[in-house]
Write a protein that holds these residues in place. Structure first.
Motif, mmCIF file in Angstrom:
data_model
loop_
_atom_site.group_PDB
_atom_site.id
_atom_site.type_symbol
_atom_site.label_atom_id
_atom_site.label_comp_id
_atom_site.label_asym_id
_atom_site.label_seq_id
_atom_site.Cartn_x
_atom_site.Cartn_y
_atom_site.Cartn_z
ATOM 1 N N PHE A 1 33.548 33.934 46.215
ATOM 2 C CA PHE A 1 32.438 33.109 46.697
ATOM 3 C C PHE A 1 31.368 33.985 47.347
ATOM 4 C CE2 PHE A 1 34.769 29.307 45.876
ATOM 5 C CZ PHE A 1 33.838 28.265 45.929
ATOM 6 N N GLY A 2 31.809 34.963 48.112
ATOM 7 C CA GLY A 2 30.863 35.857 48.759
ATOM 8 C C GLY A 2 30.058 36.657 47.764
ATOM 9 N N LEU A 3 30.695 37.062 46.668
ATOM 10 C CA LEU A 3 29.991 37.796 45.618
ATOM 11 C C LEU A 3 28.837 36.975 45.057
ATOM 12 C CD1 LEU A 3 29.931 40.236 43.582
ATOM 13 C CD2 LEU A 3 31.444 38.850 42.133
ATOM 14 N N ILE A 4 29.084 35.697 44.820
ATOM 15 C CA ILE A 4 28.053 34.831 44.239
ATOM 16 C C ILE A 4 26.896 34.628 45.213
ATOM 17 C CG2 ILE A 4 27.566 32.492 43.409
ATOM 18 C CD1 ILE A 4 30.441 32.455 42.320
ATOM 19 N N THR A 5 27.224 34.308 46.457
ATOM 20 C CA THR A 5 26.170 34.001 47.428
ATOM 21 C C THR A 5 25.354 35.231 47.802
ATOM 22 O OG1 THR A 5 27.744 34.271 49.259
ATOM 23 C CG2 THR A 5 27.434 32.037 48.377
ATOM 24 N N SER A 6 25.945 36.418 47.651
ATOM 25 C CA SER A 6 25.234 37.635 48.054
ATOM 26 C C SER A 6 24.512 38.312 46.890
ATOM 27 C CB SER A 6 26.214 38.634 48.676
ATOM 28 O OG SER A 6 27.177 39.072 47.728
ATOM 29 N N GLU B 1 40.291 36.007 28.909
ATOM 30 C CA GLU B 1 40.781 36.092 30.283
ATOM 31 C C GLU B 1 40.856 37.540 30.753
ATOM 32 O OE1 GLU B 1 44.502 34.079 30.310
ATOM 33 O OE2 GLU B 1 43.626 32.072 30.062
ATOM 34 N N THR B 2 41.284 38.437 29.875
ATOM 35 C CA THR B 2 41.375 39.854 30.243
ATOM 36 C C THR B 2 40.000 40.415 30.582
ATOM 37 O OG1 THR B 2 43.332 40.224 28.863
ATOM 38 C CG2 THR B 2 41.999 42.154 29.414
ATOM 39 N N ILE B 3 39.013 40.105 29.755
ATOM 40 C CA ILE B 3 37.650 40.595 30.019
ATOM 41 C C ILE B 3 37.143 40.057 31.354
ATOM 42 C CG2 ILE B 3 35.248 40.518 29.245
ATOM 43 C CD1 ILE B 3 36.344 40.324 26.359
ATOM 44 N N ALA B 4 37.301 38.753 31.574
ATOM 45 C CA ALA B 4 36.790 38.137 32.797
ATOM 46 C C ALA B 4 37.486 38.684 34.037
ATOM 47 C CB ALA B 4 36.952 36.623 32.723
ATOM 48 N N GLU B 5 38.800 38.781 33.994
ATOM 49 C CA GLU B 5 39.542 39.279 35.157
ATOM 50 C C GLU B 5 39.186 40.734 35.456
ATOM 51 O OE1 GLU B 5 43.610 38.596 34.235
ATOM 52 O OE2 GLU B 5 43.454 36.403 34.401
ATOM 53 N N THR B 6 39.037 41.524 34.399
ATOM 54 C CA THR B 6 38.643 42.928 34.586
ATOM 55 C C THR B 6 37.262 43.020 35.235
ATOM 56 O OG1 THR B 6 39.932 43.617 32.662
ATOM 57 C CG2 THR B 6 38.182 45.105 33.407
ATOM 58 N N ALA B 7 36.328 42.208 34.730
ATOM 59 C CA ALA B 7 34.967 42.230 35.272
ATOM 60 C C ALA B 7 34.947 41.833 36.741
ATOM 61 C CB ALA B 7 34.084 41.283 34.463
ATOM 62 N N ILE B 8 35.639 40.772 37.089
ATOM 63 C CA ILE B 8 35.610 40.299 38.473
ATOM 64 C C ILE B 8 36.233 41.319 39.411
ATOM 65 C CG2 ILE B 8 36.536 38.542 40.033
ATOM 66 C CD1 ILE B 8 36.080 36.522 37.757
ATOM 67 N N SER C 1 42.667 32.402 49.866
ATOM 68 C CA SER C 1 43.150 33.663 49.306
ATOM 69 C C SER C 1 42.021 34.680 49.399
ATOM 70 C CB SER C 1 43.588 33.484 47.851
ATOM 71 O OG SER C 1 42.463 33.315 47.004
ATOM 72 N N PRO C 2 42.340 35.921 49.717
ATOM 73 C CA PRO C 2 41.280 36.936 49.869
ATOM 74 C C PRO C 2 40.382 37.044 48.644
ATOM 75 C CG PRO C 2 43.353 37.770 50.727
ATOM 76 C CD PRO C 2 43.668 36.461 50.064
ATOM 77 N N GLU C 3 40.966 36.936 47.438
ATOM 78 C CA GLU C 3 40.145 37.057 46.227
ATOM 79 C C GLU C 3 39.147 35.914 46.108
ATOM 80 O OE1 GLU C 3 41.024 36.113 41.809
ATOM 81 O OE2 GLU C 3 41.645 38.201 42.081
ATOM 82 N N PHE D 1 33.602 43.986 39.877
ATOM 83 C CA PHE D 1 32.478 43.499 40.679
ATOM 84 C C PHE D 1 32.860 43.393 42.156
ATOM 85 C CE2 PHE D 1 30.980 41.063 36.677
ATOM 86 C CZ PHE D 1 30.342 42.191 36.199
ATOM 87 N N LEU D 2 34.065 42.907 42.430
ATOM 88 C CA LEU D 2 34.500 42.772 43.816
ATOM 89 C C LEU D 2 34.706 44.141 44.462
ATOM 90 C CD1 LEU D 2 37.070 39.821 43.594
ATOM 91 C CD2 LEU D 2 34.735 39.762 44.479
#
Length: 209
Positions: A117-122, A17-24, A110-112, A27-28
């Motif tokens: 979703f925008g990150l994925i589509t773009s 979870e720490t790795i994934a949350e840090t990555a997202i 929620s803004p995140e 990326f955002l």
């Protein structure tokens, strides 16, 4: 021994979870293509080897949320009460998810979540990778329909329709939130659209035939 294994598994899950949350977050903040795997590992305070043990590709750092739910529809069909038609179980599950503002329905403002979703589509590589998770979800649901007694071809075709319809509904909901509508304001129409979608799945093309 069992307690030790339990602690080990919980530690592994916290690391994941720490790795994934840090990555997202990275990326955002910077964009998917502008963040390296090395930067994610350093920020999460793990080695690259550890990171890849949890997430084989960079795209998996984002799309694991979909991977964790790729067999959800199949699980719903298998866990339904005796005598309940599979489509009714899936419809009810979707309505419950909408009421709970589950991010996978696209009805979470929620803004995140909107940014995610925008990150994925773009991001072309993320959108392309997502199709693999969708395909595995179709496979799992088709298996569940066959177990429920459906003809193999019918099971496959219906599974594809269900998975793609729910993805389209989520994208429609997300588009409305991006345009400024709140999740609460969108909710009644989201419920109506979900009901209409499952009516079409149940009855066929209807007037479109």
């Amino acid at each position: 021994m069992n307690q030790q294994m339990g602690l080990r598994e919980r530690k592994k899950e916290r690391t994941r979870e720490t790795i994934a949350e840090t990555a997202i977050r990275l990326f955002l903040d910077k964009g998917f293509d502008r963040v390296s795997v090395t930067e994610v590992a350093e920020r999460a305070e793990v080695s690259r080897r550890t990171l890849f043990a949890y997430f084989p590709t960079k795209e998996d750092l984002v799309l694991h949320r979909f991977a964790d739910h790729e067999s959800e529809a199949a699980r719903i069909v298998r866990a339904r009460p005796e005598g309940q038609p599979p489509l009714d179980a899936l419809r009810q599950a979707l309505l419950t998810a909408l009421a709970e503002r589950d991010p996978n329905t696209g009805l979470n403002d929620s803004p995140e979540t909107i940014a995610f979703f925008g990150l994925i589509t773009s991001t072309e590589s993320l959108a392309a990778r997502l199709t693999r998770y969708v395909a595995r979800g179709i496979d799992a649901l088709a298996d569940a329909f066959r177990e429920a007694g459906a003809d193999p071809l019918d099971a496959r075709l219906l599974a594809a329709q269900v998975i793609m319809v729910e993805r389209e509904l989520a994208e429609i909901n997300h588009a409305h939130l991006v345009d400024g509508q709140s999740a609460d304001d969108r909710y009644p129409e989201a419920v109506r659209a979900a009901g209409r979608a499952y009516d079409l799945l149940r009855d066929g093309a209807g007037s479109l035939a």
